[in-house]
Structures are given as C-alpha cells and as structure tokens.
Design a protein around this motif. Structure first.
Motif, PDB file in Angstrom:
ATOM      1  N   ILE A 132      -8.394  38.211  -2.134  1.00  0.00           N
ATOM      2  CA  ILE A 132      -9.790  38.062  -2.533  1.00  0.00           C
ATOM      3  C   ILE A 132     -10.587  38.971  -1.593  1.00  0.00           C
ATOM      4  O   ILE A 132     -10.814  38.627  -0.440  1.00  0.00           O
ATOM      5  N   PRO A 133     -10.977  40.151  -2.068  1.00  0.00           N
ATOM      6  CA  PRO A 133     -11.625  41.089  -1.146  1.00  0.00           C
ATOM      7  C   PRO A 133     -13.091  40.779  -0.865  1.00  0.00           C
ATOM      8  O   PRO A 133     -13.662  41.343   0.068  1.00  0.00           O
ATOM      9  N   GLY A 134     -13.703  39.900  -1.647  1.00  0.00           N
ATOM     10  CA  GLY A 134     -15.106  39.614  -1.409  1.00  0.00           C
ATOM     11  C   GLY A 134     -15.581  38.433  -2.236  1.00  0.00           C
ATOM     12  O   GLY A 134     -14.838  37.910  -3.072  1.00  0.00           O
ATOM     13  N   VAL A 135     -16.819  38.010  -1.976  1.00  0.00           N
ATOM     14  CA  VAL A 135     -17.419  36.895  -2.703  1.00  0.00           C
ATOM     15  C   VAL A 135     -18.769  37.346  -3.247  1.00  0.00           C
ATOM     16  O   VAL A 135     -19.651  37.746  -2.479  1.00  0.00           O
ATOM     17  N   ALA A 136     -18.915  37.325  -4.577  1.00  0.00           N
ATOM     18  CA  ALA A 136     -20.170  37.734  -5.197  1.00  0.00           C
ATOM     19  C   ALA A 136     -20.975  36.506  -5.587  1.00  0.00           C
ATOM     20  O   ALA A 136     -20.418  35.530  -6.070  1.00  0.00           O
ATOM     21  N   VAL A 137     -22.268  36.560  -5.355  1.00  0.00           N
ATOM     22  CA  VAL A 137     -23.163  35.489  -5.781  1.00  0.00           C
ATOM     23  C   VAL A 137     -24.118  36.113  -6.794  1.00  0.00           C
ATOM     24  O   VAL A 137     -24.911  36.990  -6.435  1.00  0.00           O
ATOM     25  N   ILE A 138     -24.012  35.715  -8.059  1.00  0.00           N
ATOM     26  CA  ILE A 138     -24.866  36.297  -9.087  1.00  0.00           C
ATOM     27  C   ILE A 138     -25.932  35.276  -9.484  1.00  0.00           C
ATOM     28  O   ILE A 138     -25.623  34.141  -9.831  1.00  0.00           O
ATOM     29  N   LEU A 139     -27.179  35.716  -9.385  1.00  0.00           N
ATOM     30  CA  LEU A 139     -28.330  34.827  -9.563  1.00  0.00           C
ATOM     31  C   LEU A 139     -29.181  35.277 -10.734  1.00  0.00           C
ATOM     32  O   LEU A 139     -29.590  36.436 -10.799  1.00  0.00           O
ATOM     33  N   LEU A 285     -20.345  46.756  -3.352  1.00  0.00           N
ATOM     34  CA  LEU A 285     -19.149  46.962  -2.532  1.00  0.00           C
ATOM     35  C   LEU A 285     -19.458  47.925  -1.390  1.00  0.00           C
ATOM     36  O   LEU A 285     -18.999  47.747  -0.262  1.00  0.00           O
ATOM     37  N   GLU A 286     -20.264  48.921  -1.695  1.00  0.00           N
ATOM     38  CA  GLU A 286     -20.617  49.880  -0.658  1.00  0.00           C
ATOM     39  C   GLU A 286     -21.474  49.218   0.422  1.00  0.00           C
ATOM     40  O   GLU A 286     -21.239  49.381   1.610  1.00  0.00           O
ATOM     41  N   ALA A 287     -22.452  48.419  -0.015  1.00  0.00           N
ATOM     42  CA  ALA A 287     -23.346  47.771   0.945  1.00  0.00           C
ATOM     43  C   ALA A 287     -22.583  46.824   1.865  1.00  0.00           C
ATOM     44  O   ALA A 287     -22.890  46.699   3.045  1.00  0.00           O
ATOM     45  N   ARG A 288     -21.580  46.143   1.316  1.00  0.00           N
ATOM     46  CA  ARG A 288     -20.842  45.158   2.120  1.00  0.00           C
ATOM     47  C   ARG A 288     -19.584  45.783   2.712  1.00  0.00           C
ATOM     48  O   ARG A 288     -18.827  45.103   3.401  1.00  0.00           O
ATOM     49  N   ASP A 289     -19.358  47.038   2.400  1.00  0.00           N
ATOM     50  CA  ASP A 289     -18.192  47.752   2.915  1.00  0.00           C
ATOM     51  C   ASP A 289     -16.886  47.079   2.502  1.00  0.00           C
ATOM     52  O   ASP A 289     -16.007  46.828   3.326  1.00  0.00           O
ATOM     53  N   ILE A 290     -16.773  46.776   1.200  1.00  0.00           N
ATOM     54  CA  ILE A 290     -15.556  46.137   0.689  1.00  0.00           C
ATOM     55  C   ILE A 290     -14.675  47.196   0.041  1.00  0.00           C
ATOM     56  O   ILE A 290     -15.130  47.965  -0.796  1.00  0.00           O
ATOM     57  N   LYS A 291     -13.418  47.235   0.475  1.00  0.00           N
ATOM     58  CA  LYS A 291     -12.476  48.190  -0.109  1.00  0.00           C
ATOM     59  C   LYS A 291     -11.557  47.449  -1.078  1.00  0.00           C
ATOM     60  O   LYS A 291     -11.088  46.366  -0.768  1.00  0.00           O
ATOM     61  N   ILE A 292     -11.325  48.026  -2.227  1.00  0.00           N
ATOM     62  CA  ILE A 292     -10.472  47.389  -3.225  1.00  0.00           C
ATOM     63  C   ILE A 292      -9.117  48.081  -3.246  1.00  0.00           C
ATOM     64  O   ILE A 292      -9.037  49.304  -3.333  1.00  0.00           O
ATOM     65  N   LYS A 293      -8.057  47.233  -3.159  1.00  0.00           N
ATOM     66  CA  LYS A 293      -6.709  47.784  -3.314  1.00  0.00           C
ATOM     67  C   LYS A 293      -6.498  48.047  -4.794  1.00  0.00           C
ATOM     68  O   LYS A 293      -6.673  47.142  -5.603  1.00  0.00           O
ATOM     69  N   ILE A 294      -6.149  49.240  -5.159  1.00  0.00           N
ATOM     70  CA  ILE A 294      -5.949  49.497  -6.587  1.00  0.00           C
ATOM     71  C   ILE A 294      -4.466  49.596  -6.911  1.00  0.00           C
ATOM     72  O   ILE A 294      -3.726  50.327  -6.272  1.00  0.00           O
ATOM     73  N   THR A 295      -4.040  48.825  -7.892  1.00  0.00           N
ATOM     74  CA  THR A 295      -2.687  48.969  -8.397  1.00  0.00           C
ATOM     75  C   THR A 295      -2.845  49.405  -9.841  1.00  0.00           C
ATOM     76  O   THR A 295      -3.278  48.632 -10.680  1.00  0.00           O
ATOM     77  N   ASN A 296      -2.566  50.652 -10.107  1.00  0.00           N
ATOM     78  CA  ASN A 296      -2.687  51.127 -11.481  1.00  0.00           C
ATOM     79  C   ASN A 296      -1.400  50.887 -12.233  1.00  0.00           C
ATOM     80  O   ASN A 296      -0.367  51.432 -11.903  1.00  0.00           O
ATOM     81  N   ILE A 297      -1.472  50.041 -13.223  1.00  0.00           N
ATOM     82  CA  ILE A 297      -0.284  49.729 -14.000  1.00  0.00           C
ATOM     83  C   ILE A 297      -0.596  50.008 -15.454  1.00  0.00           C
ATOM     84  O   ILE A 297      -1.653  49.618 -15.950  1.00  0.00           O
ATOM     85  N   ASP A 298       0.345  50.672 -16.118  1.00  0.00           N
ATOM     86  CA  ASP A 298       0.105  51.107 -17.475  1.00  0.00           C
ATOM     87  C   ASP A 298       0.437  49.991 -18.466  1.00  0.00           C
ATOM     88  O   ASP A 298       1.497  49.967 -19.073  1.00  0.00           O
ATOM     89  N   ILE A 299      -0.482  49.026 -18.595  1.00  0.00           N
ATOM     90  CA  ILE A 299      -0.292  47.955 -19.580  1.00  0.00           C
ATOM     91  C   ILE A 299      -1.605  47.758 -20.357  1.00  0.00           C
ATOM     92  O   ILE A 299      -2.665  48.110 -19.852  1.00  0.00           O
ATOM     93  N   PRO A 300      -1.506  47.173 -21.573  1.00  0.00           N
ATOM     94  CA  PRO A 300      -2.703  47.095 -22.417  1.00  0.00           C
ATOM     95  C   PRO A 300      -3.676  45.957 -22.085  1.00  0.00           C
ATOM     96  O   PRO A 300      -4.674  45.799 -22.773  1.00  0.00           O
ATOM     97  N   VAL A 301      -3.374  45.157 -21.062  1.00  0.00           N
ATOM     98  CA  VAL A 301      -4.308  44.087 -20.662  1.00  0.00           C
ATOM     99  C   VAL A 301      -4.623  44.258 -19.181  1.00  0.00           C
ATOM    100  O   VAL A 301      -3.985  45.062 -18.494  1.00  0.00           O
TER     101      VAL A 301
END
Ligand code: SF4
Ligand code: NI
Ligand code: NI
Length: 709
Positions: A132-139, A285-301
């Motif tokens: 869980i790279p971060g916590v978003a609060v949407i208001l 993400l930039e403001a909070r300096d959150i980096k996302i690990k990307i796993t690119n997988i070739d699947i349709p979902v």
C-alpha cells in the motif's frame, strides 16, 4: 477574505455545532454517560494523542471542548491556522463519537465510519512493504461521476488505500463500483465530520507503531508528516468548514489537492490547485513523494494489490477450480537452466472457453525456475506468493495452497478476455519481478487436462511437499547456524527489530525463517540480516551475545538485550502489527492470548486493542508480547517460563485454528492429550474467577506452576 478568515470561520462554525451537540447529549443522557469509539484502546484517539487525556464521559467531553478552545487562537499566523485546523478535526471527532453512544451503530453499508485498532495493525505490513504505497482521502463530489470513479480506480490500480467522504460515495455507488476494505476503497461517511475517521487512523499509527507519547503533539505531527503517506483530494466547491479541515490535514503533513479556484490560496507543496481532475493522481503522488512499483503484465484485466481481497461469489463466476474436490496442484520446481525456455507459457488441456459455464475443474501449474543462486529452500517461499499474485488479478479469486487451492474466474474477467494462459503470464511476470536475484529463467506449464492434473498432483507435487515437510520438521533453532533480523517495520516503528528463528516466526506472521533467509539472499543489504548464534549466554532464556549485539545495532542503541524465549525477561519488542498478543493472567499463573480478529472481552478485563496497547512501537513490556499465530504451537513459546502449558485462555476461533499443532506439541512436551480442551475461551469464561474454576476442574497444569511475577 483571506485564507485565515476562512479557516477561522470554518473552525468557529464547527465549534459551535460541537458545543450544541454536546449540550444536547448531556441534556438527553446526563453528564455521566460513557462516551468512546468502539474497538479502540484510545477512546477518542485524536484528542488523546494531541492532549494525553482519555475522555470517558460526556462531562469530560465538555471539559475537553474547553481545551480545544485554547487551540483556537486568532492571530493571522500560519501556526494559528494550523492549530485551528487541528481544533476542527478534534471537534469533528467529538461530533462523531456522540453518534456511538450506547453502543449504537450509526453507519450503514457501504459506509464504515470509525475504524477499529485492528484495522490499523493489519495495515502495518502492507504499508511497510510498499504494497500500500499511500492513503488517499477524497472529499466531496467530483464534477462528474465518470471523473470521480476514474480517479478512485486510478488509485486502486496503484494499490493506494482510498477513503471517501461525502458526494463521491454516491458517485461510486451509482457507477456500481465495488467498495470495501477488501478492495481498498473505504467509504467513511457522507457528513464532512466523518473525515476524522481517517485522521484517527493516521494518528493511531503514531501511537501504535511510533511509540509517540500521548500529549506530545509536536512529535505526533512530525511522525504523521514523515511516515504516514496520506494526502487529500478535495472537490469544489470548498466551504469554510472543509478549508478548516484542510488546514488540519496540512498540519499533519498531508497535502491537499483541489480543483477549487475561487477564493483559494496556494501554499507550495501543501495546498495545491489542480483544475484538471484527471491530473489529481499524478499531482498528489508528486506532492507526497509517493513512488509506485509498476509491474507491467500483458493481461486483459487490471492487476493490482488492491484486488487481493476481492471475493468472487458463485453467481458472478464463470468457472472454478477446486483442489478439495478434484486433483489440483501448484508447484515451484527448480530445474537446470538448459531445460527451461524463459517466458514460455503452455496450457495442456481445455481453455476456459471449452469449459462448461459454472463448472468445477482441475488445474495444476508448475512454475519451473532456474538460477545460479536458486536453492530448494526458496521453492516454498516463492510458491506461497502465488496466492497474492493470482489474487491481484481483477476478477480472479484464489484461496488455499499446495494441492488444496481454489480459483474462481468471474464472468466479467472472462468477458474481458481473461484466459488460463494469463494466469501463466501473471506467475511468470511476478516471479521474475520479485525474485530476480535468484530466478534467471522461468517457464510455466498449466495443466487443465484432468488426467494430467492427477498425475502432476500425485506423482510430482505430493512427493515434493512430503520432502519439504520433512525438512521443516527438522528445522529447529538448534539445527541451524544462524538466525535472521527483520527490520521492515522500522518504517513505522523506528527501533523495532524482529529476531526470526526456525521456531519463532516474525510477529506479523508473514516472515518465517525461510522467508527471512530468502529475503536476505534477494537483497543482501535489505531488512533481513544474518545473526550468528555462537556466543550463548543462557540457552533456556534464548539469550546470546550475538543477538544482543545485533539488536543493539539494528535498533540504533534503543535496545540492549533481547531473549528469544521469555516474555518476562527482556522480551522481544513489538512494532504493532502482531497477529496475536499474550499477556499474563495472575490468578492462574498463566497467559491469555488474543488475536487481532477477536472483538470480545478477555479474562484480563481487556479487549484485544486494549491488550495490544500495552506494547508496541519497539518497546519492551515484560508480561505482554506480540507474536504470530504459528508461534503458539512452538516448543519455544515462552519456554523460559515453562512453555505452552502456561496458555490458559484463547478465543474459540484461534483455539480451533491452532488445535492440531498445539495438541501435538503438548503431547510431545508434557504427555498431555487434547491440551486445548483444558484451555478456556469466551464461551467458557470472560472473567478470571470463572476461568480459574474451569481450569481447576480440568486440572490445567499452569495452576501448579510458579507465579511469573
Ligand atoms: Fe515487521 Fe517483524 Fe514482520 Fe519483519 S518480521 S515485517 S519486522 S513484524
Ligand atoms: Ni486424486
Ligand atoms: Ni510491524
């Protein structure tokens, strides 16, 4: 109007509402009425953390409001605005706690309202591993439902935990999106005050993991700023109350991103205007300096950790595979590099298209790996991750392991084009991604042909599982040359160190000695380091000069001595994310164990959250110790105090979970048959008198042991 006017005005408005609500409650219930949030050891966690005072009654709540008033200074300085923001959050907490009087359950599906301490402890490991790279609060409500849903989904696809407050909740529901803690989208409530429930999570993280002293508001705010990767997305129009809440968020270190342009003042890195909602994600993400690990997988979902907890019900499923009914298996098999063609995926047997709708089928997948640094010991470590990998696929559900796994593929995933071969893609990409230090080549063969599944299960997999089990049985603390440290949780509990041995797994339950060994091999400078065991001090306590030196070093001097087998003398510390906690029960000379899932009372007169609050943050508390579920049946469980025969009480569900293994250990150590029958649970006793009477009747061995204190 200046930003100050707006914050102060919003704060005053909420304060007025709070005062009215408390007075109204006192008129209705009387001032001695008890108030507290459920399932927490901290009563009103935000107020407790900021002031150090635990509110228990309406009278005290009214007094607390007087304290809040002192934070509401009106100089036009940044600090005054921040403290008024904090005061607004505290008022929101007071308004919210009133909803819970008399055990009321004010929130209804899909909203959660207050989140218990156990939820926060569960978040510990995924947060430290970056799962869980971060916590978003949407208001508030997005300009359109589509934009709102797209934003929520964008975070979900990154594994970010999303909490929703206000209009966005209806938008997400309207779009038919699944919500819930299991898919990491948590609607809190429709009133703006319900935002305090996520603030409360951040603040309790500081109390639970950070060992922050309640009342030390400065350290508290530094902790949330440095260690809790949260941020706020607030949709226009922003009223003054929301602006005041925003000031509170900023005070805790959480940037606020909004599309409001009227009457708003930008504060670099903290209050950011982004008119384009489709850019909220990137800007946040930039403001909070959150980096996302990307796993690119070739699947349709989609493939994201947020889908790990997703459940596929029978009515939503296209097909299923069920190892409890037909022959199935999942296996990692080490091969010679020459036998493997990297990234080759083969399906032997029918594809999903050729299976009857709603049918139960066989499946067996063998992931062949090769690598210079690969060891047979890593096979089960990799294999155990299959559960996470397959579960991360949107619309695919996996439980169980080895030859007892169960998989469901949803109708939606099937319609999107998902097929068996994509399971192979996921396994290939995930194994190569996570285990690149030991796996050079990887090939996946998936069998759906029933006869082949039977052959793989009985002739290949089971003999390998049997061999592994023999190896595990002989893995004892005495039989190995080294232990391992784990300091993953230092991201939240800066001085905590787990010492992981074959017979004592990490307290989170997720790191066994083999896992730690593999982690060390994968990342030699990482969280798991070798601890030698050449200089024992006391074998019974499990104390070693080597271990002491290691914990001193890894705790940066916060810890001097740690024993492996005692809960009284220099016990191992806890970070906070333990699966279970044990605490001494003085009337029976025993210990009571409670697990995170248990919501009731224990004979110690404490609930799990209350017991858990006795230790954490990397501090040693003799008499209380966090541990993993599997440690309960270990021969090393508080061996220095006599071992498992000290266990006098456990919640029924936990007792049943550990029964087979615990009974086996009790038979081996003490010759006792069916030991768990002697152990109390909530259906037998929730107070010490009834418990001791039960133990006496059963002749429980703890009664005859020396007192621990
Ligand atoms: Fe945290 Fe200990 Fe588990 Fe490592 S073993 S993740 S430090 S609880
Ligand atoms: Ni069979
Ligand atoms: Ni932890």
């Amino acid at each position: 109007m200046t930003l100050f006017d707006r914050v102060f005005g919003g704060n005053d408005a909420v304060y007025g509402l709070t005062e009215g609500a408390i007075d109204g409650a006192i008129a209705q219930y009387g001032e001695d009425k008890a108030v507290s949030f459920p399932n927490t050891a901290y009563s009103l966690p935000c107020y407790y953390a900021v002031t150090g005072t635990k509110v228990t009654t309406l009278k005290e709540l009214k007094e607390a409001l007087g304290v809040v008033k002192t934070l509401m200074t009106r100089e036009k300085r940044l600090n005054d605005a921040f403290m008024s923001g904090v005061a607004t959050a505290l008022c929101a907490e007071f308004i919210e706690v009133l909803k819970y009087i008399d055990g009321a359950t004010p929130y209804e599906e899909p909203c959660y309202g207050h989140l218990g301490d156990a939820v926060i402890r569960e978040l510990g490991v995924p947060l430290v591993t970056g799962d869980i790279p971060g916590v978003a609060v949407i208001l508030g409500a997005a300009p359109t439902t589509e934009e709102g849903v797209a934003l929520v989904k964008s975070y979900q696809a990154q594994g970010i935990l999303v909490t929703l407050v206000g209009g966005i909740i209806d938008q997400v529901a309207e779009a038919g999106m699944k919500t819930g803690a299991n898919v990491r989208v948590i609607p809190l409530g429709k009133d703006v005050t319900s935002v305090v429930h996520v603030v409360s999570v951040a603040i309790r993280a500081a109390l639970i993991f950070g060992n922050v002293t309640p009342g030390d508001a400065g350290t508290l705010m530094k902790y949330t700023m440095d260690r809790v990767p949260a941020f706020v997305n607030a949709f226009k129009p922003l009223d003054d109350v929301i602006v005041a809440c925003g000031a509170g968020a900023i005070a805790l270190g959480f940037p606020v991103i909004t599309n409001e342009t009227e009457n708003i003042f930008r504060v670099p890195k903290s209050l950011i205007v982004q008119e384009d909602v489709s850019k909220f994600n990137a800007t946040s993400l930039e403001a909070r300096d959150i980096k996302i690990k990307i796993t690119n997988i070739d699947i349709p979902v989609a493939f994201a950790s947020a889908f790990e907890g997703e459940i596929i019900r029978r009515k939503d499923m296209q097909v299923e595979f069920d190892g409890s009914r037909v022959d199935c298996a999942e296996l990692v098999h080490t091969c010679d590099a020459s036998e493997i063609e990297d990234h080759k995926i083969t399906v032997i047997g029918p594809e999903v298209d050729e299976m009857e709708f709603g049918s139960k089928n066989s499946i067996a997948y063998v992931v062949k790996v090769a690598g210079k640094n690969m060891q047979a010991d890593f096979e089960p470590v990799i294999e155990r991750k299959f559960h996470n990998y397959i579960n991360c696929i949107e619309g695919v559900y996996h439980t169980g392991q080895r030859d007892m796994q169960r998989i469901r593929i949803s109708i939606d995933a099937f319609n999107a084009g998902f097929r068996i071969k994509h399971i192979g893609e996921v396994l290939y990409a995930s194994v190569k991604n996570e285990f690149d230090a030991v796996v050079d080549k990887c090939e996946v063969v998936i069998y759906t042909d029933p006869a082949e599944c039977t052959r793989i299960r009985h002739e290949v997999a089971i003999p390998i599982f049997d061999k592994r089990d023999e190896r595990l049985d002989t893995l004892t603390d005495e039989s190995v040359d080294v232990y391992y440290s784990c300091i993953l949780c230092q991201a939240f509990a800066p001085s905590h160190v787990c010492v992981v041995t074959p017979e004592r797994l990490g307290l989170c339950g997720a790191v066994s000695w083999l896992d730690a060994k593999a982690t060390h091999q994968l990342d030699p400078a990482g969280p798991c380091q070798i601890i030698t065991k050449e200089r024992p001090i006391d074998e019974n306590l499990g104390s070693y000069e080597d271990v002491d030196e290691a914990v001193q070093k890894f705790s940066q001097g916060a810890l001097e001595h740690v024993t492996l087998y005692s809960i009284m003398q220099d016990p191992m510390t806890s970070c906070g994310c333990f699966e279970c906690i044990c605490g001494i029960e003085p009337f029976s000379n025993g210990v009571v164990i409670a697990n995170r899932e248990y919501a009731g009372m224990t004979p110690l007169g404490m609930t799990f959250p209350e017991m858990a609050s006795m230790t954490g943050g990397g501090v040693q508390t003799p008499g209380f110790m966090g541990h993993g579920k599997h440690f309960i049946s270990s021969k090393k469980f508080m061996k220095a105090e006599g071992g498992i025969e000290r266990i006098v009480w456990m919640p029924k569900e936990l007792k049943e979970f550990v029964a087979d293994r615990l009974n086996k250990t009790a038979k081996e150590l003490y010759g006792i048959d069916n030991f768990t029958d002697m152990i109390g649970d909530e259906t037998i006793a929730e107070d010490p008198e009834t418990l001791v009477a039960f133990l006496t009747e059963k002749g429980h061995p703890a009664l005859g042991l020396d007192p621990m204190m």
